[in-house]
Design a protein around this motif. Structure first.
Motif, PDB file in Angstrom:
ATOM      1  N   GLN A   1      64.798  44.334 -29.384  1.00 37.96           N
ATOM      2  CA  GLN A   1      65.578  43.642 -30.412  1.00 37.96           C
ATOM      3  C   GLN A   1      64.832  42.404 -30.903  1.00 37.96           C
ATOM      4  OE1 GLN A   1      68.665  44.209 -32.067  1.00 37.96           O
ATOM      5  NE2 GLN A   1      67.710  42.542 -33.239  1.00 37.96           N
ATOM      6  N   PRO A   2      64.427  42.349 -32.186  1.00 44.95           N
ATOM      7  CA  PRO A   2      63.750  41.161 -32.723  1.00 44.95           C
ATOM      8  C   PRO A   2      64.713  39.979 -32.797  1.00 44.95           C
ATOM      9  CG  PRO A   2      63.360  43.095 -34.097  1.00 44.95           C
ATOM     10  CD  PRO A   2      64.468  43.453 -33.161  1.00 44.95           C
ATOM     11  N   PHE A   3      64.124  38.789 -32.727  1.00 44.15           N
ATOM     12  CA  PHE A   3      64.908  37.555 -32.769  1.00 44.15           C
ATOM     13  C   PHE A   3      64.060  36.492 -33.449  1.00 44.15           C
ATOM     14  CE2 PHE A   3      66.352  33.512 -30.916  1.00 44.15           C
ATOM     15  CZ  PHE A   3      67.727  33.612 -31.077  1.00 44.15           C
ATOM     16  N   ALA A   4      64.665  35.662 -34.299  1.00 49.14           N
ATOM     17  CA  ALA A   4      63.939  34.601 -35.004  1.00 49.14           C
ATOM     18  C   ALA A   4      64.597  33.261 -34.730  1.00 49.14           C
ATOM     19  CB  ALA A   4      63.901  34.870 -36.499  1.00 49.14           C
ATOM     20  N   SER A   5      63.774  32.213 -34.615  1.00 45.63           N
ATOM     21  CA  SER A   5      64.306  30.881 -34.349  1.00 45.63           C
ATOM     22  C   SER A   5      63.404  29.836 -34.989  1.00 45.63           C
ATOM     23  CB  SER A   5      64.409  30.638 -32.842  1.00 45.63           C
ATOM     24  OG  SER A   5      63.155  30.857 -32.210  1.00 45.63           O
ATOM     25  N   LEU A   6      63.938  28.623 -35.136  1.00 45.74           N
ATOM     26  CA  LEU A   6      63.189  27.500 -35.688  1.00 45.74           C
ATOM     27  C   LEU A   6      62.479  26.748 -34.567  1.00 45.74           C
ATOM     28  CD1 LEU A   6      62.636  25.640 -38.196  1.00 45.74           C
ATOM     29  CD2 LEU A   6      64.585  24.288 -37.408  1.00 45.74           C
TER      30      LEU A   6
ATOM     31  N   THR B   1      60.407  36.509 -31.752  1.00 45.43           N
ATOM     32  CA  THR B   1      60.256  37.048 -30.404  1.00 45.43           C
ATOM     33  C   THR B   1      61.035  38.358 -30.331  1.00 45.43           C
ATOM     34  OG1 THR B   1      62.177  35.775 -29.646  1.00 45.43           O
ATOM     35  CG2 THR B   1      60.006  34.763 -29.388  1.00 45.43           C
ATOM     36  N   ALA B   2      61.020  39.002 -29.158  1.00 44.81           N
ATOM     37  CA  ALA B   2      61.762  40.256 -29.003  1.00 44.81           C
ATOM     38  C   ALA B   2      62.200  40.400 -27.554  1.00 44.81           C
ATOM     39  CB  ALA B   2      60.904  41.445 -29.416  1.00 44.81           C
ATOM     40  N   THR B   3      63.324  41.039 -27.368  1.00 47.04           N
ATOM     41  CA  THR B   3      63.819  41.375 -26.036  1.00 47.04           C
ATOM     42  C   THR B   3      64.446  42.750 -26.061  1.00 47.04           C
ATOM     43  OG1 THR B   3      65.310  40.701 -24.251  1.00 47.04           O
ATOM     44  CG2 THR B   3      66.024  40.191 -26.478  1.00 47.04           C
TER      45      THR B   3
ATOM     46  N   SER C   1      66.733  28.049 -24.053  1.00 46.64           N
ATOM     47  CA  SER C   1      66.762  28.724 -25.352  1.00 46.64           C
ATOM     48  C   SER C   1      66.509  30.224 -25.224  1.00 46.64           C
ATOM     49  CB  SER C   1      65.717  28.106 -26.283  1.00 46.64           C
ATOM     50  OG  SER C   1      64.411  28.360 -25.791  1.00 46.64           O
ATOM     51  N   GLU C   2      67.037  30.968 -26.186  1.00 46.03           N
ATOM     52  CA  GLU C   2      66.842  32.419 -26.222  1.00 46.03           C
ATOM     53  C   GLU C   2      65.363  32.761 -26.345  1.00 46.03           C
ATOM     54  OE1 GLU C   2      68.839  35.114 -26.056  1.00 46.03           O
ATOM     55  OE2 GLU C   2      70.572  33.870 -25.557  1.00 46.03           O
ATOM     56  N   HIS C   3      64.656  32.067 -27.236  1.00 43.93           N
ATOM     57  CA  HIS C   3      63.261  32.453 -27.465  1.00 43.93           C
ATOM     58  C   HIS C   3      62.394  32.210 -26.233  1.00 43.93           C
ATOM     59  CE1 HIS C   3      63.952  28.459 -29.498  1.00 43.93           C
ATOM     60  NE2 HIS C   3      63.011  28.096 -28.649  1.00 43.93           N
ATOM     61  N   THR C   4      62.694  31.173 -25.452  1.00 46.26           N
ATOM     62  CA  THR C   4      61.922  30.954 -24.234  1.00 46.26           C
ATOM     63  C   THR C   4      62.153  32.075 -23.234  1.00 46.26           C
ATOM     64  OG1 THR C   4      62.046  28.567 -24.542  1.00 46.26           O
ATOM     65  CG2 THR C   4      61.420  29.342 -22.368  1.00 46.26           C
ATOM     66  N   ARG C   5      63.386  32.486 -23.081  1.00 49.86           N
ATOM     67  CA  ARG C   5      63.682  33.609 -22.175  1.00 49.86           C
ATOM     68  C   ARG C   5      62.946  34.870 -22.625  1.00 49.86           C
ATOM     69  NH1 ARG C   5      68.954  31.041 -21.697  1.00 49.86           N
ATOM     70  NH2 ARG C   5      69.804  32.193 -23.455  1.00 49.86           N
ATOM     71  N   HIS C   6      62.864  35.065 -23.932  1.00 48.06           N
ATOM     72  CA  HIS C   6      62.141  36.239 -24.433  1.00 48.06           C
ATOM     73  C   HIS C   6      60.659  36.156 -24.097  1.00 48.06           C
ATOM     74  CE1 HIS C   6      65.389  36.704 -27.823  1.00 48.06           C
ATOM     75  NE2 HIS C   6      65.881  36.885 -26.608  1.00 48.06           N
ATOM     76  N   LEU C   7      60.048  34.989 -24.343  1.00 47.93           N
ATOM     77  CA  LEU C   7      58.610  34.840 -24.128  1.00 47.93           C
ATOM     78  C   LEU C   7      58.223  35.006 -22.666  1.00 47.93           C
ATOM     79  CD1 LEU C   7      57.815  31.820 -26.480  1.00 47.93           C
ATOM     80  CD2 LEU C   7      57.339  34.240 -26.899  1.00 47.93           C
ATOM     81  N   LYS C   8      59.138  34.687 -21.761  1.00 51.91           N
ATOM     82  CA  LYS C   8      58.833  34.827 -20.339  1.00 51.91           C
ATOM     83  C   LYS C   8      58.675  36.291 -19.940  1.00 51.91           C
ATOM     84  CE  LYS C   8      60.924  30.504 -18.707  1.00 51.91           C
ATOM     85  NZ  LYS C   8      62.034  29.894 -17.926  1.00 51.91           N
TER      86      LYS C   8
ATOM     87  N   PRO D   1      55.359  38.179 -24.006  1.00 55.21           N
ATOM     88  CA  PRO D   1      54.616  37.075 -24.620  1.00 55.21           C
ATOM     89  C   PRO D   1      54.149  37.336 -26.047  1.00 55.21           C
ATOM     90  CG  PRO D   1      53.223  38.257 -23.087  1.00 55.21           C
ATOM     91  CD  PRO D   1      54.605  38.836 -22.927  1.00 55.21           C
ATOM     92  N   ARG D   2      54.201  38.585 -26.489  1.00 55.72           N
ATOM     93  CA  ARG D   2      53.801  38.864 -27.867  1.00 55.72           C
ATOM     94  C   ARG D   2      54.814  38.254 -28.823  1.00 55.72           C
ATOM     95  NH1 ARG D   2      53.071  45.252 -27.764  1.00 55.72           N
ATOM     96  NH2 ARG D   2      55.003  44.958 -26.575  1.00 55.72           N
ATOM     97  N   CYS D   3      54.311  37.544 -29.843  1.00 57.07           N
ATOM     98  CA  CYS D   3      55.205  36.840 -30.745  1.00 57.07           C
ATOM     99  C   CYS D   3      54.499  36.614 -32.075  1.00 57.07           C
ATOM    100  CB  CYS D   3      55.651  35.508 -30.138  1.00 57.07           C
ATOM    101  SG  CYS D   3      54.282  34.393 -29.753  1.00 57.07           S
ATOM    102  N   ALA D   4      55.211  36.001 -33.010  1.00 55.00           N
ATOM    103  CA  ALA D   4      54.642  35.673 -34.316  1.00 55.00           C
ATOM    104  C   ALA D   4      55.249  34.375 -34.829  1.00 55.00           C
ATOM    105  CB  ALA D   4      54.901  36.802 -35.317  1.00 55.00           C
ATOM    106  N   LEU D   5      54.473  33.667 -35.613  1.00 55.55           N
ATOM    107  CA  LEU D   5      54.922  32.431 -36.257  1.00 55.55           C
ATOM    108  C   LEU D   5      54.752  32.569 -37.763  1.00 55.55           C
ATOM    109  CD1 LEU D   5      53.309  29.568 -34.140  1.00 55.55           C
ATOM    110  CD2 LEU D   5      55.755  29.936 -34.442  1.00 55.55           C
ATOM    111  N   LEU D   6      55.751  32.116 -38.508  1.00 51.69           N
ATOM    112  CA  LEU D   6      55.674  32.090 -39.969  1.00 51.69           C
ATOM    113  C   LEU D   6      55.816  30.649 -40.439  1.00 51.69           C
ATOM    114  CD1 LEU D   6      55.810  33.251 -42.888  1.00 51.69           C
ATOM    115  CD2 LEU D   6      58.289  33.463 -42.544  1.00 51.69           C
ATOM    116  N   VAL D   7      54.843  30.173 -41.238  1.00 56.53           N
ATOM    117  CA  VAL D   7      54.946  28.871 -41.886  1.00 56.53           C
ATOM    118  C   VAL D   7      54.703  29.069 -43.377  1.00 56.53           C
ATOM    119  CG1 VAL D   7      54.122  27.680 -39.815  1.00 56.53           C
ATOM    120  CG2 VAL D   7      52.506  28.252 -41.621  1.00 56.53           C
ATOM    121  N   GLN D   8      55.251  28.151 -44.183  1.00 56.21           N
ATOM    122  CA  GLN D   8      55.060  28.286 -45.618  1.00 56.21           C
ATOM    123  C   GLN D   8      54.865  26.936 -46.278  1.00 56.21           C
ATOM    124  OE1 GLN D   8      59.090  30.024 -46.466  1.00 56.21           O
ATOM    125  NE2 GLN D   8      59.154  28.446 -48.063  1.00 56.21           N
ATOM    126  N   GLY D   9      54.185  26.969 -47.431  1.00 54.24           N
ATOM    127  CA  GLY D   9      53.984  25.775 -48.229  1.00 54.24           C
ATOM    128  C   GLY D   9      55.022  25.698 -49.337  1.00 54.24           C
TER     129      GLY D   9
END
Length: 241
Positions: free
Chosen positions: A28-33, A23-25, A52-59, A62-70
């Motif tokens: 400033q970028p921010f990453a969370s689990l 997320t970002a505010t 949580s910080e990320h919820t406050r950012h999304l409010k 709303p632009r965001c990204a998700l990273l998942v890995q195998g």
């Protein structure tokens, strides 16, 4: 045969028990689990705390990204397949919480706390990295599943789940233990979509979950039946060795 990159990306996303949320505010970028659950149309559900910080950012952004890995192919983490999905976050209908809890049953004790809200991310694009130096950009149309298949399976899902759980619990148990490496248990199907199905089993250490990905996307209930028959045969063959 050319690899279906959209299917690979969806399979990684649907199979992930956790993800990194960016997320970002104020620039400033921010990453969370976070712990995602994915709807058949690839909408991603997140249960987030208002504290949580990320919820406050999304409010506010709303632009965001998700990273998942195998799993990596070697000791080098860069050989792990992974996908980064970009999208827009918004509050989700509360009635979808049961779908999220089916993927994360351990969270039932806090899911109804007053500060938790269900959010959803609608994917817009993705970057799939199949391993070291194997990157593919995916537009939304290349990433999302076939809408007709999503609709067909949504209409048939309750019937599929009821039939499989009632009449083929032994097949699910074989798949869970023989193919997915899970402990024996009372395995049940909890969800199905064009790319695979979700399984769950209660246990002493809490309910276990597993994901069975189809070899290729399916279009309807018959496609699910054929994929389950093939998976059952393979699982029983492995268990008999």
């Amino acid at each position: 045969m050319e690899e279906d990159h959209g299917f690979v990306a969806r399979s990684l996303l649907r199979g992930a028990g956790s993800a990194s949320l960016a997320t970002a505010t104020e620039g400033q970028p921010f990453a969370s689990l976070v712990t995602p659950a994915v709807l058949p149309d690839l909408t991603v559900l997140l249960l987030l705390s208002d504290l949580s910080e990320h919820t406050r950012h999304l409010k506010t952004e709303p632009r965001c990204a998700l990273l998942v890995q195998g799993q990596p192919e070697t000791v080098n983490p860069q050989t792990a397949p992974r996908v980064t999905v970009t999208g827009l976050a918004e509050p989700a209908p509360p009635e979808l919480k049961s779908r999220w809890l089916a993927r994360h049953p351990y969270a039932a004790f806090y899911a109804d706390f007053g500060d938790f809200r269900l959010w959803q991310i609608r994917p817009m694009a993705a970057l799939l990295v199949g391993g070291f130096a194997r990157a593919t950009r995916l537009r939304q149309a290349e990433l999302l599943p076939d809408p007709a298949a999503v609709a067909a399976l949504a209409a048939a899902e309750a019937g599929i789940i009821g039939h499989v759980n009632e009449d083929h619990a032994d097949a699910l148990a074989a798949i869970a233990t023989g193919l997915l490496g899970q402990a024996p248990g009372d395995w049940r199907m909890t969800g199905v979509d064009p790319d695979g199905c979700d399984l769950a089993s209660p246990g002493a250490a809490g309910e276990a979950v597993a994901r069975l990905a189809w070899p290729a996307p399916v279009a309807d209930a018959n496609g699910v039946r054929l994929a389950l028959v093939a998976a059952t045969r393979e699982a029983r063959s492995r268990l008999s060795l």
